[in-house]
Design a protein around this motif. Structure first.
Motif, PDB file in Angstrom:
ATOM      1  N   GLU A  22       1.069  -1.067   0.300  1.00 46.93           N
ATOM      2  CA  GLU A  22       0.174   0.055  -0.226  1.00 46.93           C
ATOM      3  C   GLU A  22       0.610   1.462  -0.327  1.00 46.93           C
ATOM      4  N   GLN A  25       2.335   2.016  -3.395  1.00 53.47           N
ATOM      5  CA  GLN A  25       1.416   2.147  -4.665  1.00 53.47           C
ATOM      6  C   GLN A  25       1.426   3.463  -4.357  1.00 53.47           C
ATOM      7  N   LYS A  29       1.927   6.892  -6.837  1.00 52.85           N
ATOM      8  CA  LYS A  29       0.517   7.428  -7.540  1.00 52.85           C
ATOM      9  C   LYS A  29       0.713   9.072  -6.776  1.00 52.85           C
ATOM     10  N   ASP A  38       0.673  -1.608 -12.180  1.00 48.71           N
ATOM     11  CA  ASP A  38       0.265  -2.845 -11.725  1.00 48.71           C
ATOM     12  C   ASP A  38       0.638  -3.716 -11.418  1.00 48.71           C
ATOM     13  N   ILE A  40       1.227  -5.211  -8.074  1.00 48.29           N
ATOM     14  CA  ILE A  40       2.650  -4.371  -7.057  1.00 48.29           C
ATOM     15  C   ILE A  40       2.692  -6.182  -5.884  1.00 48.29           C
ATOM     16  N   ALA A  51       6.524  -6.022  -9.809  1.00 53.25           N
ATOM     17  CA  ALA A  51       5.327  -5.166 -10.614  1.00 53.25           C
ATOM     18  C   ALA A  51       4.483  -5.551 -11.667  1.00 53.25           C
TER      19      ALA A  51
END
Length: 232
Positions: A22, A25, A29, A38, A40, A51
């Motif tokens: 998390e 990610q 971002k 994508d 991960i 990933a």
């Protein structure tokens, strides 16, 4: 080159801290909002995450500042973990394929099985068809997959012919357009939905009976080599 790779890995590890999928990610971002990465996942290597980027496996440090492309090998047994990951991500459940919606061709004893998503106007699909003809002891399930608009009507007409397999081979191999006959119930729309669900973005795309996905034109020797690798 080897020294450069080593320095990159060391720089990633040097920045390691407590992180999670998390947090990686979130950092991606925030730092690189236009970069689409994508799947991960944590790897066996501390501070390194795998990933998917542009349909290939990449590795990311937990500070989301570096990306590496290559194979991760586990030294104790020389296992290629990247290859395992590719197999897992490209794997489908063969038993869930609606084989009744495909044209079935049996060669020899038909023991080995393969499914092909093919567009009748795709030049690489035509090349693949010639390679498939060289295979023996195989059952080929062809899902007509008209991703080109001009292919949709011909695809439906093929399915409605008295012998769809014969009509398909005439069109894909000889360029003989199927005779126009009355429309009939056909699986073409279902095939398009199925392909989207399975991530079929282009033709030809092949699926082996163990669930492995192969994208693009494959030669008969390449298919045989994959069967050998899979123990088929």
């Amino acid at each position: 080159m080897n020294k450069l790779w080593l320095l990159l890995w060391l720089s990633i590890l040097a920045c390691s801290s407590q992180a999670s999928v998390e947090s990686v990610q979130a950092q991606l971002k925030q730092k690189y909002p236009n970069l689409r990465i994508d799947n991960i996942q944590q790897t066996e290597m501390s501070g390194i995450y795998s990933a998917s980027l542009d349909n290939q496996i990449v590795y990311i440090g937990e500070n989301a500042e570096y990306i590496l492309v290559g194979s991760m090998l586990r030294l104790k047994d020389q296992r290629n973990l990247t290859k395992d990951l590719v197999m897992k991500q490209q794997h489908i459940d063969w038993k869930k394929l609606p084989l009744q919606d495909a044209i079935k061709t049996v060669k020899g004893n038909g023991r080995r099985q393969i499914a092909v998503f093919s567009d009748p106007n795709c030049p690489y699909c035509k090349q693949l068809e010639n390679q498939l003809n060289q295979l023996t002891n195989v059952t080929i399930y062809t899902f007509i997959y008209p991703i080109r608009n001009q292919s949709i009507q011909a695809s439906k007409q093929i399915w409605c012919q008295p012998n769809p397999a014969f009509a398909w081979h005439n069109l894909i191999q000889k360029g003989i357009v199927p005779q126009t006959i009355a429309a009939c119930p056909n699986p073409i729309e279902r095939n398009l939905q199925l392909g989207q669900k399975l991530g079929v973005e282009g033709t030809p795309t092949l699926f082996f009976s163990n669930g492995f996905k192969a994208v693009g034109m494959q030669t008969a020797p390449q298919i045989e080599a994959l069967w050998k690798e899979f123990g088929m």
